[in-house]
Design an enzyme around this catalytic site. Structure first.
Site, PDB file in Angstrom:
ATOM      1  N   ARG A 105       5.937  73.316  17.541  1.00  0.00           N
ATOM      2  CA  ARG A 105       6.950  72.955  16.542  1.00  0.00           C
ATOM      3  C   ARG A 105       6.876  73.828  15.305  1.00  0.00           C
ATOM      4  O   ARG A 105       7.895  74.300  14.803  1.00  0.00           O
ATOM      5  CB  ARG A 105       6.824  71.469  16.181  1.00  0.00           C
ATOM      6  CG  ARG A 105       7.762  70.984  15.082  1.00  0.00           C
ATOM      7  CD  ARG A 105       9.181  71.521  15.184  1.00  0.00           C
ATOM      8  NE  ARG A 105       9.781  71.336  16.484  1.00  0.00           N
ATOM      9  CZ  ARG A 105      10.805  72.045  16.945  1.00  0.00           C
ATOM     10  NH1 ARG A 105      11.330  73.036  16.205  1.00  0.00           N
ATOM     11  NH2 ARG A 105      11.301  71.829  18.137  1.00  0.00           N
ATOM     12  N   LYS A 140      17.538  82.040  -4.259  1.00  0.00           N
ATOM     13  CA  LYS A 140      17.883  80.712  -3.738  1.00  0.00           C
ATOM     14  C   LYS A 140      17.286  80.553  -2.340  1.00  0.00           C
ATOM     15  O   LYS A 140      17.998  80.514  -1.332  1.00  0.00           O
ATOM     16  CB  LYS A 140      19.396  80.531  -3.723  1.00  0.00           C
ATOM     17  CG  LYS A 140      20.011  80.597  -5.120  1.00  0.00           C
ATOM     18  CD  LYS A 140      21.526  80.569  -5.080  1.00  0.00           C
ATOM     19  CE  LYS A 140      22.114  80.703  -6.478  1.00  0.00           C
ATOM     20  NZ  LYS A 140      23.591  80.750  -6.480  1.00  0.00           N
ATOM     21  N   LYS A 172      20.868  86.679 -18.037  1.00  0.00           N
ATOM     22  CA  LYS A 172      22.042  85.891 -17.687  1.00  0.00           C
ATOM     23  C   LYS A 172      22.610  85.209 -18.926  1.00  0.00           C
ATOM     24  O   LYS A 172      22.116  85.394 -20.034  1.00  0.00           O
ATOM     25  CB  LYS A 172      21.678  84.885 -16.599  1.00  0.00           C
ATOM     26  CG  LYS A 172      21.056  85.542 -15.359  1.00  0.00           C
ATOM     27  CD  LYS A 172      20.925  84.604 -14.199  1.00  0.00           C
ATOM     28  CE  LYS A 172      22.254  84.434 -13.502  1.00  0.00           C
ATOM     29  NZ  LYS A 172      22.137  83.675 -12.235  1.00  0.00           N
ATOM     30  N   GLU A 201      24.011  90.219 -16.748  1.00  0.00           N
ATOM     31  CA  GLU A 201      25.178  89.531 -16.201  1.00  0.00           C
ATOM     32  C   GLU A 201      26.292  89.501 -17.250  1.00  0.00           C
ATOM     33  O   GLU A 201      26.049  89.169 -18.413  1.00  0.00           O
ATOM     34  CB  GLU A 201      24.780  88.112 -15.820  1.00  0.00           C
ATOM     35  CG  GLU A 201      25.927  87.251 -15.307  1.00  0.00           C
ATOM     36  CD  GLU A 201      25.485  85.813 -15.100  1.00  0.00           C
ATOM     37  OE1 GLU A 201      25.185  85.445 -13.954  1.00  0.00           O
ATOM     38  OE2 GLU A 201      25.439  85.054 -16.103  1.00  0.00           O
ATOM     39  N   ASP A 222      29.877  88.537 -12.920  1.00  0.00           N
ATOM     40  CA  ASP A 222      29.771  87.133 -12.550  1.00  0.00           C
ATOM     41  C   ASP A 222      31.142  86.494 -12.387  1.00  0.00           C
ATOM     42  O   ASP A 222      31.912  86.376 -13.345  1.00  0.00           O
ATOM     43  CB  ASP A 222      28.966  86.376 -13.613  1.00  0.00           C
ATOM     44  CG  ASP A 222      28.787  84.907 -13.264  1.00  0.00           C
ATOM     45  OD1 ASP A 222      28.480  84.614 -12.096  1.00  0.00           O
ATOM     46  OD2 ASP A 222      28.968  84.063 -14.157  1.00  0.00           O
TER      47      ASP A 222
END
Length: 285
Positions: A105, A140, A172, A201, A222
């Site tokens: 597994r 992510k 950002k 960004e 963005d």
């Protein structure tokens, strides 16, 4: 056939740590079901892929079985990064039966997840074929498996963005607000970390011009729509590499790529993973 780890997987130490963590949550006090098998039983196994998929994750798969049976024989029929059709035999194994069923597994979890990442990446890469745009991943990722997933992205033909918060600077919106603007943020970044890639960004053409004047290494556009991205590419005129980000899916990525941006980052490569369907069947020798 050797699986051919041509995509430079993470270190064997990191892979071993991933495997130990997977075993710790799966085994607990031990595999109670495997104890039903005779202790000296030997088995062969065949691993089949039931999907159209790009295979990735062999180093983790191998490490799971070798952790329990160092003498296990593993014979790969396909290479990492190779696309296979449904019902393809991708691997054959032989070893202690208890070890094979106990490791199964965890080994399949790694392989199905990373093959899913590679398969998704290959689909996005195919969607920008004929352009010069490169598909990037993001941060992510599944917690604890970032380097594994970024390896799988490479197997699928994609490219890696920064690994974490330490190996590049990405300024950002919230950083810009807190620093008091693009120029102060860039000035601080150059002073504190002059050797790191510096990306900013931007959300509109005015911010794009500020970033260009500040002399950054890369600019992230963005949530630009296609017409605005066209303008951004013309305005930049190749002075700084441009990266498109936000609202990118398979319906839109081709249009974005045709604007001439250098990179498109896609969180879905590692975030929205559809695990590949795999089946491991044993036969007692």
């Amino acid at each position: 056939m050797n699986s051919g780890f041509m995509f430079d997987p993470p270190s064997s130490e990191l892979i071993a740590t991933d495997v130990e963590r997977a075993f710790a949550e799966d085994f607990g006090k031990g595999d109670a079901t495997a104890e039903l098998l005779p202790a000296d039983a030997v088995a062969d196994a065949v691993l089949t892929c039931r999907d159209n998929a790009v295979i990735a994750g062999a180093p983790w798969f191998d490490a799971c079985f070798r952790r329990l049976d160092p003498a296990v024989q593993i014979h790969w029929q396909v290479r990492e990064g190779e696309r296979v059709a449904p019902d393809t035999t991708i691997c054959r194994l032989s070893g202690h039966a208890r070890s094979l069923v106990s490791a199964e597994r965890s080994a399949l979890n790694f392989l199905q997840l990373l093959s899913g990442t590679a398969t998704a990446t290959a689909t996005y890469v195919a969607a920008v074929a004929g352009t010069r745009t490169r598909v990037l991943d993001t941060r992510k990722t599944v917690p604890g498996l970032r380097l594994a997933q970024k390896y799988a992205v490479r197997c699928g033909g994609g490219h890696n963005h920064r690994i974490g918060l330490y190996d590049a600077i990405l300024v950002k919106e919230n950083h810009i607000i807190a620093a008091g603007g693009i120029v102060p943020a860039v000035t601080a970044a150059r002073r504190l970390h002059p050797d790191l890639l510096l990306e900013v960004e931007v959300e509109n053409l005015d911010e794009l011009e500020q970033a260009l004047d500040a002399g950054v290494d890369r600019i992230m556009l963005d949530n630009f729509d296609v017409p605005l991205m066209d303008e951004a590419v013309q305005l930049t005129a190749g002075r700084v590499p441009l990266e498109a980000s936000g609202n990118v899916d398979l319906r839109t990525i081709g249009e974005y790529a045709r604007t001439g941006v250098d990179f498109i980052s896609v969180g879905a490569l590692t975030k929205h993973v559809h695990a590949v369907d795999l089946s491991l069947r044993l036969r007692i020798s």
